[in-house]
Design an enzyme around this catalytic site. Sequence first.
Site, PDB file in Angstrom:
ATOM      1  N   TYR A  33     -20.276 -80.379-119.209  1.00 30.17           N
ATOM      2  CA  TYR A  33     -19.351 -79.269-119.019  1.00 30.17           C
ATOM      3  C   TYR A  33     -19.656 -78.522-117.729  1.00 30.17           C
ATOM      4  O   TYR A  33     -20.699 -78.724-117.109  1.00 30.17           O
ATOM      5  CB  TYR A  33     -19.380 -78.321-120.224  1.00 30.17           C
ATOM      6  CG  TYR A  33     -20.606 -77.436-120.320  1.00 30.17           C
ATOM      7  CD1 TYR A  33     -21.851 -77.960-120.654  1.00 30.17           C
ATOM      8  CD2 TYR A  33     -20.523 -76.068-120.074  1.00 30.17           C
ATOM      9  CE1 TYR A  33     -22.964 -77.149-120.744  1.00 30.17           C
ATOM     10  CE2 TYR A  33     -21.639 -75.238-120.159  1.00 30.17           C
ATOM     11  CZ  TYR A  33     -22.856 -75.797-120.495  1.00 30.17           C
ATOM     12  OH  TYR A  33     -23.959 -74.984-120.578  1.00 30.17           O
ATOM     13  N   ARG A  52     -21.765 -80.846-108.991  1.00 26.70           N
ATOM     14  CA  ARG A  52     -22.700 -80.995-110.115  1.00 26.70           C
ATOM     15  C   ARG A  52     -22.074 -81.795-111.248  1.00 26.70           C
ATOM     16  O   ARG A  52     -22.739 -82.596-111.903  1.00 26.70           O
ATOM     17  CB  ARG A  52     -23.158 -79.628-110.621  1.00 26.70           C
ATOM     18  CG  ARG A  52     -24.183 -79.767-111.744  1.00 26.70           C
ATOM     19  CD  ARG A  52     -24.800 -78.456-112.136  1.00 26.70           C
ATOM     20  NE  ARG A  52     -23.811 -77.526-112.641  1.00 26.70           N
ATOM     21  CZ  ARG A  52     -24.035 -76.243-112.872  1.00 26.70           C
ATOM     22  NH1 ARG A  52     -25.227 -75.732-112.619  1.00 26.70           N
ATOM     23  NH2 ARG A  52     -23.092 -75.466-113.324  1.00 26.70           N
ATOM     24  N   LYS A 151     -25.921 -81.303-117.169  1.00 24.82           N
ATOM     25  CA  LYS A 151     -25.314 -80.169-117.888  1.00 24.82           C
ATOM     26  C   LYS A 151     -24.559 -80.676-119.115  1.00 24.82           C
ATOM     27  O   LYS A 151     -23.335 -80.808-119.095  1.00 24.82           O
ATOM     28  CB  LYS A 151     -24.406 -79.385-116.928  1.00 24.82           C
ATOM     29  CG  LYS A 151     -24.039 -78.001-117.447  1.00 24.82           C
ATOM     30  CD  LYS A 151     -23.432 -77.185-116.332  1.00 24.82           C
ATOM     31  CE  LYS A 151     -22.821 -75.894-116.816  1.00 24.82           C
ATOM     32  NZ  LYS A 151     -23.770 -74.970-117.407  1.00 24.82           N
ATOM     33  N   GLU A 183     -36.541 -71.939-117.627  1.00 23.21           N
ATOM     34  CA  GLU A 183     -35.323 -71.178-117.296  1.00 23.21           C
ATOM     35  C   GLU A 183     -34.915 -70.333-118.492  1.00 23.21           C
ATOM     36  O   GLU A 183     -35.556 -70.374-119.538  1.00 23.21           O
ATOM     37  CB  GLU A 183     -34.197 -72.132-116.871  1.00 23.21           C
ATOM     38  CG  GLU A 183     -33.884 -73.204-117.888  1.00 23.21           C
ATOM     39  CD  GLU A 183     -32.972 -74.309-117.370  1.00 23.21           C
ATOM     40  OE1 GLU A 183     -32.209 -74.090-116.416  1.00 23.21           O
ATOM     41  OE2 GLU A 183     -33.026 -75.407-117.960  1.00 23.21           O
ATOM     42  N   LEU A 207     -31.809 -76.878-115.041  1.00 22.96           N
ATOM     43  CA  LEU A 207     -30.490 -77.161-114.484  1.00 22.96           C
ATOM     44  C   LEU A 207     -30.449 -76.693-113.027  1.00 22.96           C
ATOM     45  O   LEU A 207     -30.991 -75.640-112.696  1.00 22.96           O
ATOM     46  CB  LEU A 207     -29.413 -76.427-115.292  1.00 22.96           C
ATOM     47  CG  LEU A 207     -27.989 -76.788-114.877  1.00 22.96           C
ATOM     48  CD1 LEU A 207     -27.629 -78.188-115.350  1.00 22.96           C
ATOM     49  CD2 LEU A 207     -26.995 -75.790-115.436  1.00 22.96           C
TER      50      LEU A 207
HETATM   51  N1  PMP Z   1     -29.769 -73.093-116.637  1.00 21.20           N
HETATM   52  C1  PMP Z   1     -29.104 -73.337-117.772  1.00 21.20           C
HETATM   53  C2  PMP Z   1     -29.834 -73.930-118.926  1.00 21.20           C
HETATM   54  C3  PMP Z   1     -27.737 -73.006-117.885  1.00 21.20           C
HETATM   55  O1  PMP Z   1     -27.066 -73.249-119.020  1.00 21.20           O
HETATM   56  C4  PMP Z   1     -27.087 -72.391-116.783  1.00 21.20           C
HETATM   57  C5  PMP Z   1     -25.647 -71.978-116.889  1.00 21.20           C
HETATM   58  N2  PMP Z   1     -24.799 -73.034-116.626  1.00 21.20           N
HETATM   59  C6  PMP Z   1     -27.828 -72.161-115.611  1.00 21.20           C
HETATM   60  C7  PMP Z   1     -29.167 -72.527-115.572  1.00 21.20           C
HETATM   61  C8  PMP Z   1     -27.202 -71.528-114.404  1.00 21.20           C
HETATM   62  O2  PMP Z   1     -26.350 -72.429-113.756  1.00 21.20           O
HETATM   63  P1  PMP Z   1     -25.077 -71.901-112.942  1.00 21.20           P
HETATM   64  O3  PMP Z   1     -25.601 -70.950-111.918  1.00 21.20           O
HETATM   65  O4  PMP Z   1     -24.535 -73.124-112.322  1.00 21.20           O
HETATM   66  O5  PMP Z   1     -24.162 -71.257-113.926  1.00 21.20           O
END
Ligand code: PMP
Length: 287
Positions: A33, A52, A151, A183, A207
């Site tokens: 997603y 991504r 993701k 994270e 991620l």
């Molecule tokens: N880490 C995780 C586990 C996430 O779910 C997200 C949100 N998508 C992020 C980091 C941040 O990624 P982004 O800045 O692309 O939203």
Amino acid sequence: MSRTVYVNGTYLPEEDAKISIFDRGFLMADGVYEVTSVLGGKLIDFAGHCKRLARSLSELDMAAPATDDELLAIHRELVAVNGVTDGMVYLQITRGAPGDRDFVFPDPATTPPTLVLFTQSRPGLAGHPAAATGMKVISIPDIRWGRRDIKTVQLLYPSMGKMMARKAGCDDAWMVEDGFVTEGTSNNTYIVRGNRIVTRHLSSDILQGITRAAVLRLAAEARMEVEERPFTIEEAKAADEAFFTSASAFVMPVVEIDGAALGDGTPGPVTARLRDIYLDEMRKSAI
Ligand code: PMP
């Protein structure tokens, strides 16, 4: 009022949108997603999300159901028909519905991927009150699978982590593996010492946040020091500032970790500056 959503080539009212019970997203979390923010009716960092998405699909040997241009057109159409000024567009692609349950991947020639998109309206998304007051986080063990760089829609543990945080009267949980923060449940994490920003380096442990990439680029352009390495909860508690980034929270200050206040317990200047720079630049380049 009912939203218009998109399912496999068709725009339709949300109550008429249906997915097969054999869809592998439903049965096996075999899906990926993206969540793209909308500010002022425009998409934030759409190219980053496409890039991504392509990587997630390729890592899972999954076919792309549409080109980036087609995806852009669908995003824009949904934003327009649903009158979204501020909010998000959610996109999910699964390996489709082979009409049976089987661990073996179905043949893409006979089982096309499932493509679903919908919007979530969040008026004032960039004016979240916590941007001024900061958020509180707890630490929890990171027990997720080892390919967090993809993701996928396997979000049960992050969801449980959010609930653990809520139970503790906090906003989010920072996950810890082998003594180091990986994270947040749905965001990348940072600490600040003086003018130096520390955030975990990229690997399959986290991620590759789209917001992270933009923030690190903008921080470097603003002559801030950035160090990409793991940090511990103890180091975070002793930091001047902490924050997290995600596509929908942007740059969000953290003022408390496991009950310990950071600095004077209010959002710090580096975080506030980065949030301003990020929102400014992203609004300028929104499409
Ligand atoms: N880490 C995780 C586990 C996430 O779910 C997200 C949100 N998508 C992020 C980091 C941040 O990624 P982004 O800045 O692309 O939203």
